[in-house]
Enzyme design. Structure first.
Site, PDB file in Angstrom:
ATOM      1  N   ASP A  66      76.606  24.952 100.703  1.00 39.25           N
ATOM      2  CA  ASP A  66      76.575  23.418 100.336  1.00 39.25           C
ATOM      3  C   ASP A  66      77.599  22.706 100.490  1.00 39.25           C
ATOM      4  OD1 ASP A  66      74.096  24.639  99.119  1.00 39.25           O
ATOM      5  OD2 ASP A  66      73.640  22.443  99.870  1.00 39.25           O
ATOM      6  N   LYS A  98      73.036  27.764  96.803  1.00 40.68           N
ATOM      7  CA  LYS A  98      71.929  27.668  95.849  1.00 40.68           C
ATOM      8  C   LYS A  98      72.425  28.812  94.838  1.00 40.68           C
ATOM      9  CE  LYS A  98      69.181  25.440  95.887  1.00 40.68           C
ATOM     10  NZ  LYS A  98      69.359  24.269  94.916  1.00 40.68           N
TER      11      LYS A  98
HETATM   12  O1  MRU Z   1      68.998  22.282  96.756  1.00 42.01           O
HETATM   13  P1  MRU Z   1      68.751  22.537  98.190  1.00 42.01           P
HETATM   14  O2  MRU Z   1      67.678  23.132  98.780  1.00 42.01           O
HETATM   15  O3  MRU Z   1      69.130  21.490  98.962  1.00 42.01           O
HETATM   16  O4  MRU Z   1      70.016  23.573  98.559  1.00 42.01           O
HETATM   17  C1  MRU Z   1      70.221  24.088  99.894  1.00 42.01           C
HETATM   18  C2  MRU Z   1      71.038  25.390 100.108  1.00 42.01           C
HETATM   19  O5  MRU Z   1      71.759  25.650  98.931  1.00 42.01           O
HETATM   20  C3  MRU Z   1      71.267  26.009 101.417  1.00 42.01           C
HETATM   21  O6  MRU Z   1      71.484  27.103 101.421  1.00 42.01           O
HETATM   22  C4  MRU Z   1      72.397  24.848 102.020  1.00 42.01           C
HETATM   23  O7  MRU Z   1      72.271  23.509 101.925  1.00 42.01           O
HETATM   24  C5  MRU Z   1      72.656  25.354 103.278  1.00 42.01           C
HETATM   25  S1  MRU Z   1      71.376  24.727 104.564  1.00 42.01           S
HETATM   26  C6  MRU Z   1      71.799  25.053 105.966  1.00 42.01           C
END
Ligand code: MRU
Length: 361
Positions: free
Chosen positions: A244, A255
Site C-alpha cells: 500500500d 495488509k
Molecule cells: O484494505 P485493502 O483491501 O485495500 O488492502 C489491500 C492490500 O493491502 C493490498 O495488498 C495492496 O493494496 C496491494 S493491491 C495490488
C-alpha cells in the site's frame, strides 16, 4: 457456468452515464454486483467501505471520482472552478489514509488543472477525463510489466503463498502480486497457491481464492495462523504480496498480517517478494514508521463475519488495517521498471531514475 471474474472490469468509467462503475467487493464471492456511482458521497463511501479496494484500484477510482466531480462544477471562471475542484479532491483524499495511490492519483489530477489554468474550464474538464482514462490504462500496462518481472522469479509447479488480495480485483487487470500467476497460467504454467484468509476483512478467502479459483488456478485457502505449518511442510517456494505504501528505505506497508508472513518466510528461508507499481512507492517517506496506518472500526473484528458477536461487550479492540515489514525481510521489490533488491535506498532511486528516463522518451 459462472463467468470468470477475470472477465469483469474491477473499476471503470461509464461516460454515457457519467458514473464510476465498480464490482462491489464487499459482496464477493457470493454475488457479483456492479455498482454505478455518480454521487461523490457514494464514491467516498465505496472507498471507505472497501467496495473498491487495493491500492491501485483505489487510485483509479479516485481519479475517475474527481473527474466526475469536476464535470459537475457549474463555475466557468478558473479561480472558482479550482476552489471547487480542490474541495472535491480533499474530500476524496479523506476516504482512506494508507494506500499512497489515492493521493498520487488525486495529485496527478490536480496537476492537470494547475498546468492548464489558461484554458477554458470545459477544456480542463476534457483533459481531466483523459487523465483519468490514462491512469486506468496505465495500470493495466504497469501490472502486466510487474507480472512479467515476477514470472522470472518462479517456475512451473511452484507453491506460492499470498496474503490479502493484490490481484486483478485490487487493480484494473492482472493485479500486482497475483499478476505473475495469471500471466503464467495464460502460458500454460501451473502453480499451487495458498491464500491466507486475511483477518479481519477476509480479502484472502473472499477475493484472492475466488479470483484464482475462478481463473482455474490450483488454490488452497488457509487461516492466517496456518502459514507457518504450510511453509514447514515445504509447500511454499515463494511468497508474493502487494503493498500500500513503500518507504524510500524499502520498508513495506501492506495488509495487516503481512509482516508476520515476512518473518515466517525468513525463518523458513523462503523468498518474500513484494510487488508494487512505482505509484505505491513514496520516496517522500524515509522510513516505514512514518507511514500512516489506518485503524478501522471494532465491529470488523468482533462481529462482522459471525452470526452472533464473538467478543464480550465492552472489551477493548485494536484493529489496524496495515503493518510494516522491515526492509531486511524483503527479498525483492518488483516494479514495472524492474526488480529492486537491497540496499533499497539505492535500488529504489535507480528505479525512479529509469521511470524519469522513460517519461522523457
Ligand atoms: O484494505 P485493502 O483491501 O485495500 O488492502 C489491500 C492490500 O493491502 C493490498 O495488498 C495492496 O493494496 C496491494 S493491491 C495490488
Amino acid at each position: 457456468m459462472a463467468k470468470n471474474i477475470m472477465h469483469y472490469d474491477t473499476v471503470s468509467l461509464d461516460d454515457e452515464n457519467s458514473a464510476l462503475v465498480i464490482i462491489d467487493q464487499t459482496q464477493l464471492p457470493g454475488k457479483v454486483e456492479m455498482l454505478s456511482l455518480t454521487e461523490q458521497k457514494d464514491i467516498w463511501e465505496a472507498i471507505y467501505l472497501l467496495k473498491v479496494r487495493g491500492a491501485p484500484a483505489i487510485g483509479v477510482a479516485a481519479a475517475i471520482g474527481v473527474y466526475l466531480a469536476a464535470k459537475n462544477i457549474k463555475a466557468k471562471d478558473y479561480p472558482t472552478f479550482y476552489e471547487e475542484f480542490k474541495a472535491a479532491k480533499d474530500y476524496l483524499a479523506t476516504s482512506r489514509p494508507t494506500a499512497v495511490n489515492l493521493f498520487w492519483a488525486l495529485d496527478r489530477m490536480e496537476n492537470v488543472v494547475k498546468a492548464n489554468k489558461e484554458l477554458p474550464v470545459d477544456e480542463i474538464v476534457k483533459l481531466l477525463h483523459d487523465e483519468a482514462v490514462e491512469i486506468r490504462e496505465e495500470d493495466i500496462r504497469v501490472c502486466r510489466a510487474i507480472g512479467e518481472y515476477g514470472l522470472t522469479l518462479i517456475k512451473d509447479g511452484d507453491g506460492i503463498l499470498t496474503h490479502c488480495n493484490a490481484g486483478q480485483l485490487a487493480t484494473v487487470k492482472y493485479g500486482t502480486a497475483l499478476a505473475p500467476i495469471h500471466l503464467g497460467v495464460e502460458r500454460g504454467m501451473n502453480f499451487k497457491v495458498f491464500t491466507d484468509e486475511t483477518r479481519p476483512l477476509l480479502q484472502g478467502i473472499r477475493l484472492s481464492s475466488f479470483e484464482l479459483h475462478s481463473n482455474g488456478v490450483d488454490t488452497t485457502v488457509i487461516c492466517d495462523n496456518m502459514a507457518s505449518q504450510v511453509m514447514k511442510n515445504g509447500w511454499v517456494q515463494a511468497v508474493f504480496v502487494g503493498c500500500d505504501r513503500v518507504a524510500a528505505n524499502g520498508d513495506v506497508c501492506n495488509k495487516i498480517g503481512t509482516s508476520g508472513v515476512a518473518i515466517l518466510a525468513k525463518h523458513y528461508g523462503i523468498p518474500f517478494y513484494v510487488c508494487g507499481p512505482t505509484s505505491t512507492i513514496d520516496m517522500s517517506i524515509a522510513h516505514g514508521d512514518d507511514i500512516p496506518i489506518e485503524v478501522r472500526p471494532d465491529h470488523e473484528v468482533t462481529e462482522m463475519w459471525y452470526s452472533k458477536r464473538m467478543a464480550p461487550e465492552g472489551v477493548k479492540v485494536y484493529n489496524p488495517a496495515f503493518d510494516v515489514s522491515d526492509n531486511s525481510l524483503v527479498t525483492a521489490i518488483i516494479t514495472e521498471f524492474g526488480i529492486a533488491r537491497a540496499p533499497y535506498d539505492k535500488s529504489l532511486k535507480e528505479i525512479f531514475a529509469q521511470k524519469e528516463a522513460a517519461s522523457k522518451k
